[in-house]
Design an enzyme around this catalytic site. Structure first.
Site, PDB file in Angstrom:
ATOM      1  N   ALA A 290      16.593  41.065  24.885  1.00 32.91           N
ATOM      2  CA  ALA A 290      17.625  40.618  23.944  1.00 32.91           C
ATOM      3  C   ALA A 290      17.028  39.575  22.987  1.00 32.91           C
ATOM      4  O   ALA A 290      15.952  39.027  23.239  1.00 32.91           O
ATOM      5  CB  ALA A 290      18.786  40.013  24.727  1.00 32.91           C
ATOM      6  N   PHE A 291      17.761  39.272  21.917  1.00 32.11           N
ATOM      7  CA  PHE A 291      17.229  38.344  20.908  1.00 32.11           C
ATOM      8  C   PHE A 291      17.220  36.891  21.374  1.00 32.11           C
ATOM      9  O   PHE A 291      16.450  36.076  20.885  1.00 32.11           O
ATOM     10  CB  PHE A 291      18.052  38.458  19.613  1.00 32.11           C
TER      11      PHE A 291
ATOM     12  N   GLY B  72      20.563  42.461  27.963  1.00 34.50           N
ATOM     13  CA  GLY B  72      21.367  42.514  26.743  1.00 34.50           C
ATOM     14  C   GLY B  72      22.844  42.557  27.069  1.00 34.50           C
ATOM     15  O   GLY B  72      23.281  42.100  28.130  1.00 34.50           O
ATOM     16  N   SER B  73      23.599  43.125  26.159  1.00 37.19           N
ATOM     17  CA  SER B  73      25.063  43.115  26.293  1.00 37.19           C
ATOM     18  C   SER B  73      25.531  44.119  27.352  1.00 37.19           C
ATOM     19  O   SER B  73      24.806  45.049  27.717  1.00 37.19           O
ATOM     20  CB  SER B  73      25.680  43.474  24.944  1.00 37.19           C
TER      21      SER B  73
ATOM     22  N   GLU C 263      20.336  43.138  33.281  1.00 39.02           N
ATOM     23  CA  GLU C 263      20.665  41.708  33.116  1.00 39.02           C
ATOM     24  C   GLU C 263      21.581  41.615  31.909  1.00 39.02           C
ATOM     25  O   GLU C 263      21.113  41.534  30.777  1.00 39.02           O
ATOM     26  CB  GLU C 263      19.390  40.899  32.872  1.00 39.02           C
TER      27      GLU C 263
ATOM     28  N   CYS D  50      22.962  33.748  27.897  1.00 40.86           N
ATOM     29  CA  CYS D  50      23.784  34.579  28.796  1.00 40.86           C
ATOM     30  C   CYS D  50      24.524  33.679  29.778  1.00 40.86           C
ATOM     31  O   CYS D  50      25.598  34.032  30.261  1.00 40.86           O
ATOM     32  CB  CYS D  50      22.914  35.586  29.526  1.00 40.86           C
TER      33      CYS D  50
ATOM     34  N   GLU E 296      33.090  38.035  26.620  1.00 41.57           N
ATOM     35  CA  GLU E 296      31.975  37.184  26.222  1.00 41.57           C
ATOM     36  C   GLU E 296      31.843  37.235  24.706  1.00 41.57           C
ATOM     37  O   GLU E 296      31.538  38.286  24.138  1.00 41.57           O
ATOM     38  CB  GLU E 296      30.657  37.687  26.852  1.00 41.57           C
TER      39      GLU E 296
ATOM     40  N   ALA F 160      18.665  27.722  34.264  1.00 38.49           N
ATOM     41  CA  ALA F 160      18.168  28.056  35.609  1.00 38.49           C
ATOM     42  C   ALA F 160      16.660  27.830  35.715  1.00 38.49           C
ATOM     43  O   ALA F 160      15.938  27.894  34.724  1.00 38.49           O
ATOM     44  CB  ALA F 160      18.491  29.504  35.924  1.00 38.49           C
TER      45      ALA F 160
END
Ligand code: NAD
Length: 506
Positions: free
Chosen positions: A156-157, A237-238, A259, A293, A391, A454
């Site tokens: 993801a970006f 990603g989404s 994820e 995220c 989200e 995390a």
């Protein structure tokens, strides 16, 4: 900017594929900085034939790499970690330029890459299997872990470099090769990382171990997902992406590590340390402009402390320095692009329509170097509003007040996602209940620590629509290997398991 790009080997136009050599002749993709809307550089995307070449190289590379002893593979990863140390500042700044997070977070992301490399080096000597006691005399049983194959990594970006390293460093010590498809919003950071890895790989004559295929979904993403030569697809990603990728990988009975999105809540109980809670909510909800995220999206607060906490947060939000993320002192940069800004304004409009009240923020900022800067926003909402179950990848925090901890934790779990969660409390009973099997249903559950930020040592990931995957630390490495159960019979007889007698005539 030019200095950073040239330090990292980025030219005005760059080939988007790497398999030991660089190539790429497809359409030209512009990388636009959200800071000021300027084009940083362009990338020539993979054509279908070029992507196929990358996969073939990763397949051929796997046959050799898996024969390299794991600790020797670890030594290569150590060198990559050292190269990352050399380029920590420059790469961190490129993350800022291309993605828009503040420099401290950009550099922090590179530090995370270094940390996971260190972890992987140690892991390369600890890919342990168990031994079991056989029920049959003169038999030995054990399990061993073999390299799995070339792995497809889709990122993801918002963590344009760290997520690759969580996968690539672990996969490499496990004996797998990697093909990386980065987000089309952040191709330059992927090129820069690959150039850093290239120096080490080349010095060892390694080809096809850490490959790159920058391309669109039709030419690279979907073919990777459907490719039976890639036994594992690790996709970040989404939820919408996961709902396409998961079934497609399952259709060929492949393995996927998903994820996906989160909808993370901080629960604050009566008597909690509000100084800590304010700081944690601020970092969790405003940090990375709400584009993690694990960003804090919901604040579930006991009515006894709700007014005080909310008014302290509104005050703190008003003082957040928003602006150029490269500048010292800035705490919040821009959103990634116009689509993200539209999602922000639409969510706020929808929340109002559903009866919520905007307590602060709620506006796109004028007079900034690009149209992507927004105000961090606090909205008073109710747990049953549909908008709080979604989200929105922006700095919007829904504050929801409740009268009991049980109710707050029930609300926390009453969303489709299950990534990160936190409780602020001084009450041991509340904390333990939150961490018990009837408490938080998320992959990450923290006490007196926020939802984001995390460490790499734990396994990272979440439940429900977050996808169930785990990567980074702990025993997440097992997903990147194939397990083999072995039984050796040295007894000279052939007793069957479960005491079955099966002999014909003798
Ligand atoms: P996105 O889903 O738009 O894209 C992610 C990646 O998937 C990109 O590389 C994209 O090109 C690719 N992709 C999309 N559809 C695909 C398909 N059908 N086949 C193959 N590839 C496909 O996500 P984004 O906007 O880049 O990132 C933000 C999202 O990522 C948020 O929802 C965030 O919560 C999530 N995220 C999750 C984690 C996690 O660890 N759980 C970490 C970071 C980001």
């Amino acid at each position: 900017m030019k200095e950073i790009l040239s330090q990292l080997g980025i030219e005005a136009t760059n080939p988007g594929c790497y398999d030991g050599e660089w190539f790429g002749s497809g359409d030209e993709l512009e990388s636009v900085s959200p800071i000021d809307g300027e084009v940083l550089a362009t990338v020539r995307l993979a054509t279908a034939a070029e992507h196929e070449r990358v996969v073939a190289s990763a397949v051929a590379g796997f046959a050799k790499w898996r024969d390299t002893p794991a600790p020797v593979r670890g030594a290569v990863v150590r060198e990559i970690g050292n190269e990352l140390r050399e380029h920590r500042e420059a790469l961190g700044r490129l993350v800022t330029l291309e993605m828009g997070k503040i420099v401290a977070e950009g550099v922090g992301e590179v530090q995370e890459m270094i940390d996971i490399c260190d972890f992987a080096v140690g892991l390369s000597r600890q890919l342990y299997g168990l031994t079991m006691h056989s029920e049959r005399p003169g038999h030995r049983m054990y399990e061993q872990w073999h390299p799995l194959g070339p792995i497809g990594v889709i990122t993801a970006f918002n963590f344009p470099v760290a997520v690759w390293s969580w996968n690539a460093a672990i996969a490499a010590v496990c004996g797998d090769t990697v093909i990386w498809k980065p987000s089309d919003k952040t191709p330059l950071t992927a090129l820069a990382v690959t150039r850093i890895a290239e120096r080490v790989l080349e010095s060892h004559g390694l080809r096809g171990v850490m490959c790159l295929s920058v391309g669109d979904i039709d030419t690279v993403g979907a073919p990777m997902v459907a490719d039976p030569r890639l036994p594992l697809i690790s996709a970040t990603g989404s939820v919408a992406m996961g709902k396409q990728v998961g079934p497609a990988v399952a259709a060929r009975l492949g393995r996927s590590l998903l994820e996906l999105g989160g909808n993370n809540a901080i629960t604050v109980t009566e008597g909690a340390n509000l100084d800590l809670a304010v700081r944690a909510v601020l970092f969790g909800a405003v940090g990375t402009a709400g584009q993690r995220c694990t960003s804090t999206r919901r604040l579930l607060v006991h009515s006894a402390v709700s007014d005080e906490l909310t008014s302290r947060l509104v005050k703190a939000y008003d003082q957040v320095p928003i602006g150029d993320p490269l500048a010292e002192g800035t705490l919040m940069g821009p959103l990634i692009d116009g689509q993200a800004v539209a999602a922000y304004t639409e969510a706020i409009a929808l929340a109002k329509k559903q009866g919520a009240e905007v307590l602060c923020g709620g506006e796109v900022l004028d007079g900034m170097p690009s149209p992507y800067y927004v105000k961090p926003t606090i909205i008073r909402a109710r747990a049953d509003m549909p908008i709080v179950k979604e989200e929105t990848f922006a700095p919007i925090l829904y504050v929801i007040e409740g009268d009991s901890v049980e109710q707050l934790v029930r609300w926390q779990n009453d969303v489709p996602q299950g990534l990160s969660s936190a409780m602020f409390t001084q009450d041991l009973g509340h904390a333990e209940r939150f961490l018990s099997h009837g408490g938080s249903d998320c992959g990450i559950a923290n006490i007196n620590i926020g939802t984001s930020g995390a460490e790499i040592g734990g396994a990272f990931g979440g439940e429900k629509e977050t996808g169930g995957g785990r990567e980074a630390g702990s025993d997440a490495w097992k997903t990147y290997m194939r397990r083999q159960t072995v039984t050796i019979n040295w007894s000279g007889a052939l007793p069957l398991a479960q005491g079955i007698e099966f002999s014909a005539g003798d």
